[in-house]
Design an enzyme around this catalytic site. Sequence first.
Site, PDB file in Angstrom:
ATOM      1  N   PRO A 134       7.936   2.150 -11.149  1.00  7.52           N
ATOM      2  CA  PRO A 134       8.805   2.871 -12.083  1.00  7.52           C
ATOM      3  C   PRO A 134       8.336   2.706 -13.524  1.00  7.52           C
ATOM      4  O   PRO A 134       8.004   1.598 -13.942  1.00  7.52           O
ATOM      5  CB  PRO A 134      10.179   2.221 -11.870  1.00  7.52           C
ATOM      6  N   GLY A 200      -1.835  -2.875  -8.688  1.00  8.26           N
ATOM      7  CA  GLY A 200      -2.476  -2.818 -10.002  1.00  8.26           C
ATOM      8  C   GLY A 200      -3.840  -3.487  -9.971  1.00  8.26           C
ATOM      9  O   GLY A 200      -4.255  -4.061  -8.948  1.00  8.26           O
ATOM     10  N   GLU A 230      -8.136  -8.421  -2.902  1.00  8.67           N
ATOM     11  CA  GLU A 230      -8.765  -7.100  -2.819  1.00  8.67           C
ATOM     12  C   GLU A 230     -10.229  -7.158  -3.247  1.00  8.67           C
ATOM     13  O   GLU A 230     -11.030  -6.321  -2.845  1.00  8.67           O
ATOM     14  CB  GLU A 230      -7.960  -6.122  -3.694  1.00  8.67           C
ATOM     15  N   ASP A 307      -4.039   4.960   0.855  1.00  7.88           N
ATOM     16  CA  ASP A 307      -4.065   4.379  -0.491  1.00  7.88           C
ATOM     17  C   ASP A 307      -3.829   5.464  -1.555  1.00  7.88           C
ATOM     18  O   ASP A 307      -2.731   5.536  -2.116  1.00  7.88           O
ATOM     19  CB  ASP A 307      -5.396   3.663  -0.743  1.00  7.88           C
TER      20      ASP A 307
HETATM   21  C1  6MZ Z   1      -4.350  -1.849  -6.480  1.00  3.12           C
HETATM   22  C2  6MZ Z   1      -3.577   0.293  -6.763  1.00  3.12           C
HETATM   23  C3  6MZ Z   1      -4.591   0.805  -5.913  1.00  3.12           C
HETATM   24  O1  6MZ Z   1       2.591   3.363  -8.718  1.00  3.12           O
HETATM   25  O2  6MZ Z   1       1.942   4.972 -10.501  1.00  3.12           O
HETATM   26  N1  6MZ Z   1      -2.867   1.339  -7.181  1.00  3.12           N
HETATM   27  N2  6MZ Z   1      -3.457  -1.015  -7.039  1.00  3.12           N
HETATM   28  N3  6MZ Z   1      -5.350  -1.441  -5.663  1.00  3.12           N
HETATM   29  C4  6MZ Z   1      -5.504  -0.130  -5.360  1.00  3.12           C
HETATM   30  N4  6MZ Z   1      -6.534   0.236  -4.556  1.00  3.12           N
HETATM   31  C5  6MZ Z   1      -7.698   0.868  -5.011  1.00  3.12           C
HETATM   32  N5  6MZ Z   1      -4.441   2.130  -5.832  1.00  3.12           N
HETATM   33  C6  6MZ Z   1      -3.372   2.459  -6.621  1.00  3.12           C
HETATM   34  O3  6MZ Z   1       0.601   4.837  -8.367  1.00  3.12           O
HETATM   35  C7  6MZ Z   1      -0.600   4.510  -9.035  1.00  3.12           C
HETATM   36  C8  6MZ Z   1      -0.724   3.013  -9.241  1.00  3.12           C
HETATM   37  O4  6MZ Z   1      -0.896   2.362  -7.982  1.00  3.12           O
HETATM   38  C9  6MZ Z   1      -1.723   1.224  -8.120  1.00  3.12           C
HETATM   39  C10 6MZ Z   1      -2.194   1.169  -9.548  1.00  3.12           C
HETATM   40  O5  6MZ Z   1      -1.360   0.286 -10.258  1.00  3.12           O
HETATM   41  C11 6MZ Z   1      -1.972   2.590 -10.035  1.00  3.12           C
HETATM   42  O6  6MZ Z   1      -1.761   2.633 -11.424  1.00  3.12           O
HETATM   43  P1  6MZ Z   1       2.074   4.726  -9.026  1.00  3.12           P
HETATM   44  O7  6MZ Z   1       2.854   5.808  -8.338  1.00  3.12           O
END
Ligand code: 6MZ
Length: 353
Positions: A134, A200, A230, A307
Amino acid sequence: MPSKAISSPIAGPAKAALSALSSTQIAFLQRLPKAELHAHLNGSIPLAVLQDLARDHAARCASPSTSDIVVSGIERLQAGVQLDQIGDFFGLFPAIYALTATAPALRRATRSVLEHFLDGPAPQVTYLELRTTPKENEHMTRREYLEIVLEEVERYTAEQAALIVSLDRRMDGEVAEHVVGLSAQLRREGRRVVGVDLCGDPMAGDVTVFSECFSAAKDAGLGVTLHIAETEQNSAAETLQLLSCGPTRLGHATFLNDDAKKVVHTDEMCIEICLTSNLLCKTVGTLDDHHIRYYLAHDHPIAICTDDVLPFRTSMIGEYALLMAPKPLGLALTEQEIARVAQMSMDSRFRVA
Ligand code: 6MZ
Protein backbone atom coordinates in the site's frame (compact mmCIF):
# COMPACT_ATOMS: atom_id res chain seq x y z
CA MET A 1 -17.86 -11.17 -14.48
CA PRO A 2 -15.90 -9.60 -17.37
CA SER A 3 -14.71 -12.17 -19.88
CA LYS A 4 -11.96 -10.35 -21.72
CA ALA A 5 -8.41 -10.73 -20.45
CA ILE A 6 -5.54 -8.62 -21.79
CA SER A 7 -2.11 -10.17 -21.43
CA SER A 8 1.44 -8.95 -21.87
CA PRO A 9 3.43 -10.58 -24.67
CA ILE A 10 5.38 -13.69 -23.67
CA ALA A 11 9.07 -13.94 -24.60
CA GLY A 12 12.29 -15.56 -23.42
CA PRO A 13 12.46 -18.87 -21.52
CA ALA A 14 8.68 -19.28 -21.09
CA LYS A 15 8.03 -18.71 -24.78
CA ALA A 16 10.75 -21.16 -25.78
CA ALA A 17 9.35 -23.81 -23.42
CA LEU A 18 5.78 -23.28 -24.66
CA SER A 19 6.82 -23.58 -28.25
CA ALA A 20 8.31 -27.02 -27.51
CA LEU A 21 4.91 -28.36 -26.33
CA SER A 22 2.10 -29.90 -28.37
CA SER A 23 -1.40 -28.43 -28.20
CA THR A 24 -2.48 -31.50 -26.18
CA GLN A 25 0.23 -30.81 -23.62
CA ILE A 26 -0.74 -27.13 -23.38
CA ALA A 27 -4.38 -28.14 -22.95
CA PHE A 28 -3.30 -30.43 -20.09
CA LEU A 29 -1.52 -27.52 -18.36
CA GLN A 30 -4.52 -25.25 -18.85
CA ARG A 31 -6.94 -27.78 -17.35
CA LEU A 32 -4.90 -28.35 -14.18
CA PRO A 33 -6.36 -26.66 -11.10
CA LYS A 34 -3.55 -24.40 -9.89
CA ALA A 35 -2.99 -21.44 -7.58
CA GLU A 36 -0.89 -18.34 -8.26
CA LEU A 37 0.43 -17.43 -4.83
CA HIS A 38 3.20 -14.95 -5.67
CA ALA A 39 2.17 -12.19 -8.07
CA HIS A 40 3.03 -8.53 -7.36
CA LEU A 41 0.25 -6.21 -8.53
CA ASN A 42 2.42 -3.44 -9.97
CA GLY A 43 4.66 -6.00 -11.68
CA SER A 44 1.73 -7.80 -13.31
CA ILE A 45 -0.09 -5.04 -15.22
CA PRO A 46 -0.64 -5.96 -18.88
CA LEU A 47 1.61 -3.82 -21.09
CA ALA A 48 -1.35 -2.54 -23.17
CA VAL A 49 -3.06 -1.26 -20.02
CA LEU A 50 0.14 0.40 -18.83
CA GLN A 51 0.49 2.10 -22.21
CA ASP A 52 -3.07 3.42 -21.90
CA LEU A 53 -2.34 4.68 -18.41
CA ALA A 54 0.79 6.37 -19.77
CA ARG A 55 -1.29 8.25 -22.36
CA ASP A 56 -3.70 9.44 -19.63
CA HIS A 57 -0.72 10.42 -17.50
CA ALA A 58 0.92 12.42 -20.31
CA ALA A 59 -2.32 14.35 -20.83
CA ARG A 60 -2.48 15.19 -17.12
CA CYS A 61 1.14 15.59 -16.14
CA ALA A 62 2.60 19.06 -15.90
CA SER A 63 6.14 17.95 -15.05
CA PRO A 64 8.30 17.01 -18.06
CA SER A 65 10.83 15.21 -15.83
CA THR A 66 8.15 12.80 -14.54
CA SER A 67 6.99 12.21 -18.11
CA ASP A 68 10.55 11.36 -19.14
CA ILE A 69 10.83 8.68 -16.44
CA VAL A 70 7.51 7.21 -17.57
CA VAL A 71 8.31 7.27 -21.28
CA SER A 72 11.73 5.66 -20.86
CA GLY A 73 10.32 3.11 -18.36
CA ILE A 74 7.60 2.02 -20.78
CA GLU A 75 10.08 1.85 -23.66
CA ARG A 76 12.27 -0.47 -21.59
CA LEU A 77 9.32 -2.71 -20.71
CA GLN A 78 8.20 -2.80 -24.33
CA ALA A 79 11.64 -3.74 -25.64
CA GLY A 80 12.06 -6.45 -22.99
CA VAL A 81 14.17 -5.61 -19.97
CA GLN A 82 17.74 -6.85 -19.82
CA LEU A 83 18.97 -7.07 -16.26
CA ASP A 84 22.64 -7.36 -15.39
CA GLN A 85 21.78 -8.09 -11.78
CA ILE A 86 18.69 -8.23 -9.60
CA GLY A 87 19.31 -4.70 -8.22
CA ASP A 88 18.56 -3.27 -11.71
CA PHE A 89 15.06 -4.72 -11.56
CA PHE A 90 13.79 -2.38 -8.83
CA GLY A 91 14.58 0.68 -10.96
CA LEU A 92 11.63 -0.22 -13.19
CA PHE A 93 9.04 0.58 -10.57
CA PRO A 94 9.16 4.41 -10.28
CA ALA A 95 7.74 4.64 -13.83
CA ILE A 96 4.98 2.15 -13.08
CA TYR A 97 4.15 3.81 -9.77
CA ALA A 98 3.77 7.18 -11.48
CA LEU A 99 1.04 5.58 -13.59
CA THR A 100 -0.90 3.85 -10.81
CA ALA A 101 -0.83 6.75 -8.34
CA THR A 102 -4.46 7.85 -8.73
CA ALA A 103 -7.54 5.95 -7.58
CA PRO A 104 -8.99 5.35 -11.08
CA ALA A 105 -5.60 4.22 -12.44
CA LEU A 106 -5.01 1.85 -9.52
CA ARG A 107 -8.51 0.42 -9.96
CA ARG A 108 -8.00 -0.10 -13.68
CA ALA A 109 -4.58 -1.70 -13.16
CA THR A 110 -5.90 -4.05 -10.46
CA ARG A 111 -8.89 -5.07 -12.53
CA SER A 112 -6.72 -5.86 -15.53
CA VAL A 113 -4.37 -8.01 -13.45
CA LEU A 114 -7.26 -10.00 -11.99
CA GLU A 115 -8.75 -10.42 -15.46
CA HIS A 116 -5.42 -11.56 -16.85
CA PHE A 117 -5.17 -14.39 -14.31
CA LEU A 118 -8.79 -15.35 -13.80
CA ASP A 119 -10.89 -14.50 -16.86
CA GLY A 120 -11.20 -15.56 -20.47
CA PRO A 121 -12.02 -18.91 -22.03
CA ALA A 122 -8.86 -20.55 -20.61
CA PRO A 123 -8.05 -18.79 -17.32
CA GLN A 124 -4.40 -18.88 -16.28
CA VAL A 125 -5.23 -20.06 -12.77
CA THR A 126 -8.04 -21.35 -10.58
CA TYR A 127 -7.10 -19.14 -7.64
CA LEU A 128 -5.00 -15.99 -7.26
CA GLU A 129 -3.48 -14.49 -4.13
CA LEU A 130 -2.50 -11.07 -5.45
CA ARG A 131 -0.03 -9.07 -3.36
CA THR A 132 0.68 -5.36 -3.22
CA THR A 133 2.43 -2.74 -1.10
CA PRO A 134 0.00 0.00 0.00
CA LYS A 135 1.29 3.43 -0.99
CA GLU A 136 0.38 6.79 0.42
CA ASN A 137 0.43 9.86 -1.82
CA GLU A 138 -1.44 13.12 -2.46
CA HIS A 139 -4.33 11.11 -3.99
CA MET A 140 -4.89 8.44 -1.34
CA THR A 141 -4.04 7.06 2.05
CA ARG A 142 -2.72 3.51 2.51
CA ARG A 143 -6.14 2.43 3.69
CA GLU A 144 -7.78 3.91 0.59
CA TYR A 145 -5.18 2.17 -1.58
CA LEU A 146 -6.01 -1.19 0.00
CA GLU A 147 -9.75 -0.57 -0.20
CA ILE A 148 -9.55 0.04 -3.95
CA VAL A 149 -7.55 -3.15 -4.50
CA LEU A 150 -9.88 -5.13 -2.21
CA GLU A 151 -13.00 -3.90 -4.01
CA GLU A 152 -11.58 -5.34 -7.21
CA VAL A 153 -10.43 -8.60 -5.57
CA GLU A 154 -13.85 -9.05 -3.98
CA ARG A 155 -15.61 -8.95 -7.35
CA TYR A 156 -14.46 -12.56 -7.49
CA THR A 157 -15.39 -15.34 -5.06
CA ALA A 158 -13.18 -16.32 -2.10
CA GLU A 159 -12.36 -19.52 -4.01
CA GLN A 160 -10.92 -17.38 -6.81
CA ALA A 161 -9.09 -14.40 -5.35
CA ALA A 162 -7.65 -12.91 -2.17
CA LEU A 163 -5.16 -10.23 -1.15
CA ILE A 164 -1.76 -10.39 0.52
CA VAL A 165 -0.48 -7.05 1.86
CA SER A 166 3.23 -6.51 1.25
CA LEU A 167 5.69 -4.74 3.51
CA ASP A 168 8.68 -3.30 1.67
CA ARG A 169 12.14 -3.89 3.15
CA ARG A 170 12.69 -0.12 2.97
CA MET A 171 9.82 0.62 5.36
CA ASP A 172 10.68 1.78 8.85
CA GLY A 173 9.21 -0.01 11.86
CA GLU A 174 6.46 2.55 12.35
CA VAL A 175 5.13 2.32 8.80
CA ALA A 176 5.38 -1.49 8.83
CA GLU A 177 3.42 -1.61 12.07
CA HIS A 178 0.80 0.70 10.57
CA VAL A 179 0.46 -1.49 7.45
CA VAL A 180 0.10 -4.70 9.46
CA GLY A 181 -2.41 -2.96 11.77
CA LEU A 182 -4.40 -1.89 8.71
CA SER A 183 -4.33 -5.41 7.29
CA ALA A 184 -5.58 -6.87 10.58
CA GLN A 185 -8.27 -4.21 10.84
CA LEU A 186 -9.53 -4.83 7.30
CA ARG A 187 -9.63 -8.55 7.98
CA ARG A 188 -11.65 -7.94 11.17
CA GLU A 189 -14.04 -5.91 9.05
CA GLY A 190 -14.56 -9.00 6.89
CA ARG A 191 -12.42 -7.85 3.96
CA ARG A 192 -10.50 -10.47 2.01
CA VAL A 193 -6.98 -9.90 3.30
CA VAL A 194 -5.43 -13.33 3.87
CA GLY A 195 -1.77 -12.63 4.56
CA VAL A 196 1.23 -10.34 4.71
CA ASP A 197 4.49 -10.46 2.79
CA LEU A 198 7.96 -8.95 3.03
CA CYS A 199 9.38 -7.93 -0.36
CA GLY A 200 11.50 -5.26 -2.04
CA ASP A 201 15.15 -4.92 -2.95
CA PRO A 202 16.75 -7.92 -1.18
CA MET A 203 19.76 -5.86 -0.10
CA ALA A 204 17.74 -3.00 1.40
CA GLY A 205 16.76 -2.41 5.01
CA ASP A 206 17.20 -4.27 8.26
CA VAL A 207 14.81 -7.20 8.65
CA THR A 208 14.98 -7.26 12.46
CA VAL A 209 12.65 -4.24 12.35
CA PHE A 210 9.79 -6.47 11.12
CA SER A 211 9.79 -9.38 13.62
CA GLU A 212 7.08 -7.96 15.85
CA CYS A 213 4.95 -7.09 12.85
CA PHE A 214 4.89 -10.69 11.71
CA SER A 215 3.88 -12.02 15.10
CA ALA A 216 1.10 -9.39 15.22
CA ALA A 217 0.00 -10.52 11.76
CA LYS A 218 -0.12 -14.14 12.88
CA ASP A 219 -2.07 -13.18 16.01
CA ALA A 220 -4.60 -11.51 13.72
CA GLY A 221 -5.02 -14.79 11.79
CA LEU A 222 -3.07 -13.65 8.74
CA GLY A 223 -0.71 -15.92 6.82
CA VAL A 224 2.93 -14.83 6.59
CA THR A 225 5.10 -15.25 3.51
CA LEU A 226 8.57 -13.75 3.27
CA HIS A 227 10.96 -13.09 0.40
CA ILE A 228 14.05 -14.78 1.73
CA ALA A 229 17.62 -15.54 0.61
CA GLU A 230 16.85 -14.21 -2.85
CA THR A 231 20.50 -13.38 -3.56
CA GLU A 232 23.80 -14.92 -2.59
CA GLN A 233 24.57 -11.71 -0.67
CA ASN A 234 21.70 -12.21 1.80
CA SER A 235 23.45 -13.41 4.94
CA ALA A 236 22.77 -16.71 6.70
CA ALA A 237 22.03 -14.72 9.88
CA GLU A 238 19.37 -12.68 8.09
CA THR A 239 17.81 -15.83 6.68
CA LEU A 240 17.62 -17.47 10.13
CA GLN A 241 16.22 -14.27 11.59
CA LEU A 242 13.41 -14.28 9.00
CA LEU A 243 12.73 -17.98 9.55
CA SER A 244 12.41 -17.35 13.29
CA CYS A 245 9.35 -15.20 12.51
CA GLY A 246 7.54 -18.45 11.67
CA PRO A 247 6.41 -17.84 8.08
CA THR A 248 4.26 -20.53 6.46
CA ARG A 249 5.51 -19.77 2.96
CA LEU A 250 8.73 -18.38 1.51
CA GLY A 251 9.37 -16.39 -1.67
CA HIS A 252 12.33 -17.58 -3.78
CA ALA A 253 14.47 -19.09 -0.96
CA THR A 254 17.25 -19.49 -3.51
CA PHE A 255 20.26 -19.52 -1.20
CA LEU A 256 19.36 -21.52 1.91
CA ASN A 257 22.14 -23.25 3.82
CA ASP A 258 21.67 -26.60 5.58
CA ASP A 259 20.53 -25.02 8.87
CA ALA A 260 17.88 -23.01 7.07
CA LYS A 261 16.77 -26.02 5.00
CA LYS A 262 16.29 -27.99 8.21
CA VAL A 263 13.83 -25.39 9.53
CA VAL A 264 12.07 -25.23 6.17
CA HIS A 265 11.60 -29.02 6.10
CA THR A 266 10.57 -29.33 9.75
CA ASP A 267 7.92 -26.62 9.44
CA GLU A 268 6.96 -27.68 5.89
CA MET A 269 7.15 -24.12 4.60
CA CYS A 270 5.93 -23.95 1.03
CA ILE A 271 8.49 -22.44 -1.36
CA GLU A 272 7.05 -20.03 -3.93
CA ILE A 273 9.13 -20.77 -7.04
CA CYS A 274 9.49 -18.13 -9.78
CA LEU A 275 11.58 -19.76 -12.51
CA THR A 276 11.71 -17.04 -15.19
CA SER A 277 12.17 -14.31 -12.60
CA ASN A 278 15.22 -16.07 -11.15
CA LEU A 279 16.72 -16.70 -14.59
CA LEU A 280 16.25 -13.12 -15.82
CA CYS A 281 17.46 -11.60 -12.54
CA LYS A 282 20.47 -13.93 -12.85
CA THR A 283 20.20 -15.30 -9.32
CA VAL A 284 20.06 -18.75 -10.95
CA GLY A 285 22.17 -19.64 -14.01
CA THR A 286 20.11 -22.35 -15.73
CA LEU A 287 16.98 -24.40 -15.06
CA ASP A 288 19.21 -27.34 -14.32
CA ASP A 289 20.86 -25.37 -11.49
CA HIS A 290 17.53 -24.18 -10.08
CA HIS A 291 16.70 -25.00 -6.45
CA ILE A 292 13.32 -26.34 -7.60
CA ARG A 293 15.15 -29.58 -8.38
CA TYR A 294 16.17 -29.96 -4.71
CA TYR A 295 12.57 -29.44 -3.53
CA LEU A 296 11.17 -31.80 -6.17
CA ALA A 297 13.67 -34.47 -5.13
CA HIS A 298 12.54 -34.06 -1.49
CA ASP A 299 8.83 -33.94 -2.38
CA HIS A 300 8.72 -30.66 -0.42
CA PRO A 301 5.73 -28.30 -0.93
CA ILE A 302 6.29 -25.76 -3.68
CA ALA A 303 4.07 -23.41 -5.68
CA ILE A 304 4.93 -22.36 -9.24
CA CYS A 305 4.42 -18.59 -9.52
CA THR A 306 5.04 -15.77 -12.01
CA ASP A 307 6.33 -12.97 -9.70
CA ASP A 308 5.99 -10.11 -12.24
CA VAL A 309 4.58 -11.05 -15.66
CA LEU A 310 5.08 -7.53 -17.03
CA PRO A 311 8.89 -7.23 -16.94
CA PHE A 312 9.55 -10.99 -17.07
CA ARG A 313 7.22 -11.47 -20.06
CA THR A 314 5.87 -14.75 -18.82
CA SER A 315 2.52 -16.28 -17.78
CA MET A 316 1.37 -19.04 -15.48
CA ILE A 317 1.04 -21.45 -18.42
CA GLY A 318 4.53 -20.36 -19.51
CA GLU A 319 5.95 -21.19 -16.06
CA TYR A 320 4.26 -24.62 -16.11
CA ALA A 321 5.63 -25.12 -19.63
CA LEU A 322 9.09 -24.74 -18.09
CA LEU A 323 8.28 -27.79 -15.95
CA MET A 324 7.09 -29.83 -18.91
CA ALA A 325 9.29 -28.96 -21.90
CA PRO A 326 12.17 -31.30 -22.74
CA LYS A 327 15.63 -30.34 -21.46
CA PRO A 328 17.31 -27.89 -21.76
CA LEU A 329 14.18 -25.76 -22.48
CA GLY A 330 12.38 -27.23 -19.48
CA LEU A 331 12.70 -29.73 -16.67
CA ALA A 332 10.99 -32.59 -18.53
CA LEU A 333 8.63 -33.49 -15.67
CA THR A 334 5.86 -36.04 -16.34
CA GLU A 335 2.18 -35.08 -16.34
CA GLN A 336 1.80 -36.89 -13.03
CA GLU A 337 4.67 -34.92 -11.45
CA ILE A 338 3.26 -31.64 -12.77
CA ALA A 339 -0.21 -32.45 -11.45
CA ARG A 340 1.34 -33.07 -8.02
CA VAL A 341 3.12 -29.69 -8.12
CA ALA A 342 -0.12 -27.93 -9.09
CA GLN A 343 -1.95 -29.66 -6.23
CA MET A 344 0.75 -28.45 -3.81
CA SER A 345 0.02 -24.86 -4.86
CA MET A 346 -3.70 -25.35 -4.17
CA ASP A 347 -2.87 -26.90 -0.77
CA SER A 348 -0.66 -23.94 0.19
CA ARG A 349 -3.29 -21.18 -0.17
CA PHE A 350 -3.87 -18.85 2.77
CA ARG A 351 -7.52 -19.41 3.45
CA VAL A 352 -10.09 -16.95 4.70
CA ALA A 353 -11.22 -18.44 8.03
C1 6MZ B 1 11.52 -8.73 -4.24
C2 6MZ B 1 9.83 -7.83 -5.51
C3 6MZ B 1 10.14 -8.70 -6.59
O1 6MZ B 1 3.79 -4.18 -4.28
O2 6MZ B 1 3.94 -2.21 -5.80
N1 6MZ B 1 8.82 -7.06 -5.91
N2 6MZ B 1 10.51 -7.84 -4.35
N3 6MZ B 1 11.87 -9.59 -5.22
C4 6MZ B 1 11.22 -9.60 -6.41
N4 6MZ B 1 11.63 -10.46 -7.37
C5 6MZ B 1 12.34 -10.08 -8.51
N5 6MZ B 1 9.29 -8.44 -7.59
C6 6MZ B 1 8.47 -7.42 -7.17
O3 6MZ B 1 4.50 -4.52 -6.66
C7 6MZ B 1 5.82 -4.16 -7.02
C8 6MZ B 1 6.78 -4.33 -5.85
O4 6MZ B 1 6.92 -5.72 -5.54
C9 6MZ B 1 8.22 -5.99 -5.08
C10 6MZ B 1 9.02 -4.72 -5.17
O5 6MZ B 1 9.02 -4.10 -3.90
C11 6MZ B 1 8.22 -3.88 -6.15
O6 6MZ B 1 8.40 -2.51 -5.93
P1 6MZ B 1 3.56 -3.66 -5.66
O7 6MZ B 1 2.17 -3.93 -6.16
